[in-house]
Design an enzyme around this catalytic site. Structure first.
Site: not given
Ligand code: KIV
Length: 259
Positions: A47-48, A86, A114, A116, A183
């Site tokens: 989600d970057s 994400d 993924k 968080e 991270e």
């Molecule tokens: O969103 C992202 O790019 C990430 C990083 C760990 C690379 O979660």
């Protein structure tokens, strides 16, 4: 040489056999094809995306619809690499939400998701794993919490944070995550977590003693020159190269008398 499709089990086994995992972000078809052809085993539609592609100030603006759109583009490259995506901000508040959002990303072509957090989202992770969707954890600095935390802060600096990180990492492994991103975790604590759990840790700004490394590709190649995290060693300056090539082409265009 023909590579065979990478699965979550392959990624987990890389740690067992002492091979470091290299993982990078992708946000579209060409980046996915290029990085897959380069042999990267794990590609993350991170989600970057919000910052490096969509121009938002942080990842809290990224929606499930944005992620689905970009996962679909990446999946069209049919990578040999494992394609993980994400779960965006606030799409996994409850176990039912997490499963629904994860299913949508899988429907778009992701092969794992993924999210968080540690023990505070364990019911959500359990529900996703029990639904048969491979899961990657994310501990340490959590970009989706940037507004609550008032910035991107290094984690693991004191004993309380160290204990929280160790317990969260163990909980993620126990619930069935197949890897975990660390991270901005202090390198000694990241190394300790990597020794403690049997699933691979993918470090980002967390030192070299993780089981692998993950980076935002645009940072690695200098394609988002307006901001580069301190821990990234830019390997090329794609932004400057592109500007140079475009200006050279413009000079040719004007030399040829074209508008
Ligand atoms: O969103 C992202 O790019 C990430 C990083 C760990 C690379 O979660």
């Amino acid at each position: 040489m023909e590579r065979s499709k990478i699965t979550p089990a392959h990624v987990r086994d890389m740690k067992r056999s002492g091979r470091k995992v290299a993982a990078l972000t992708v946000h579209d078809y060409p980046s996915t094809r290029l990085l897959d052809e380069a042999g990267v085993p794990l590609l993350l539609v991170g989600d970057s995306l919000g910052m490096v592609v969509l121009g938002f100030p942080d990842t809290t603006h990224v929606t499930l619809e944005h992620m689905e759109h970009h996962v679909r583009a990446a999946a069209r490259a049919r990578p040999t690499a494992l394609l993980v995506a994400d779960l965006p901000y606030r799409t996994y508040e409850t176990p039912a939400d997490a499963v629904a959002a994860a299913r949508r990303l899988v429907g778009a072509g992701a092969e794992g998701v993924k999210a968080e957090g540690g023990r505070e989202i364990l019911p959500q992770i359990r529900a996703v794993v029990e639904d048969g969707i491979p899961f990657v954890g994310h501990l340490g600095m959590l970009p989706q919490h940037v507004l609550e935390e008032g910035g991107y802060r290094i984690k693991g600096r004191d004993e309380v944070q160290r204990q929280v990180l160790l317990a969260d990492a163990e909980a993620l492994e126990a619930v069935g995550a197949f890897a975990v991103v660390l991270e901005l975790v202090t390198p000694p604590v990241a190394a300790e977590i990597s020794r403690l759990i049997s699933i691979p840790t993918l470090g980002i700004g967390s030192g070299l003693d993780c089981d692998g490394q993950i980076l935002v590709t645009m940072d690695l190649v200098g394609a988002f020159p307006w901001f580069t995290p301190k821990f990234v060693r830019k390997r090329m300056d794609a932004g400057a190269l592109m500007t140079g090539v475009v200006q050279e082409w413009m000079r040719e265009v004007s030399g040829a008398g074209l508008p």
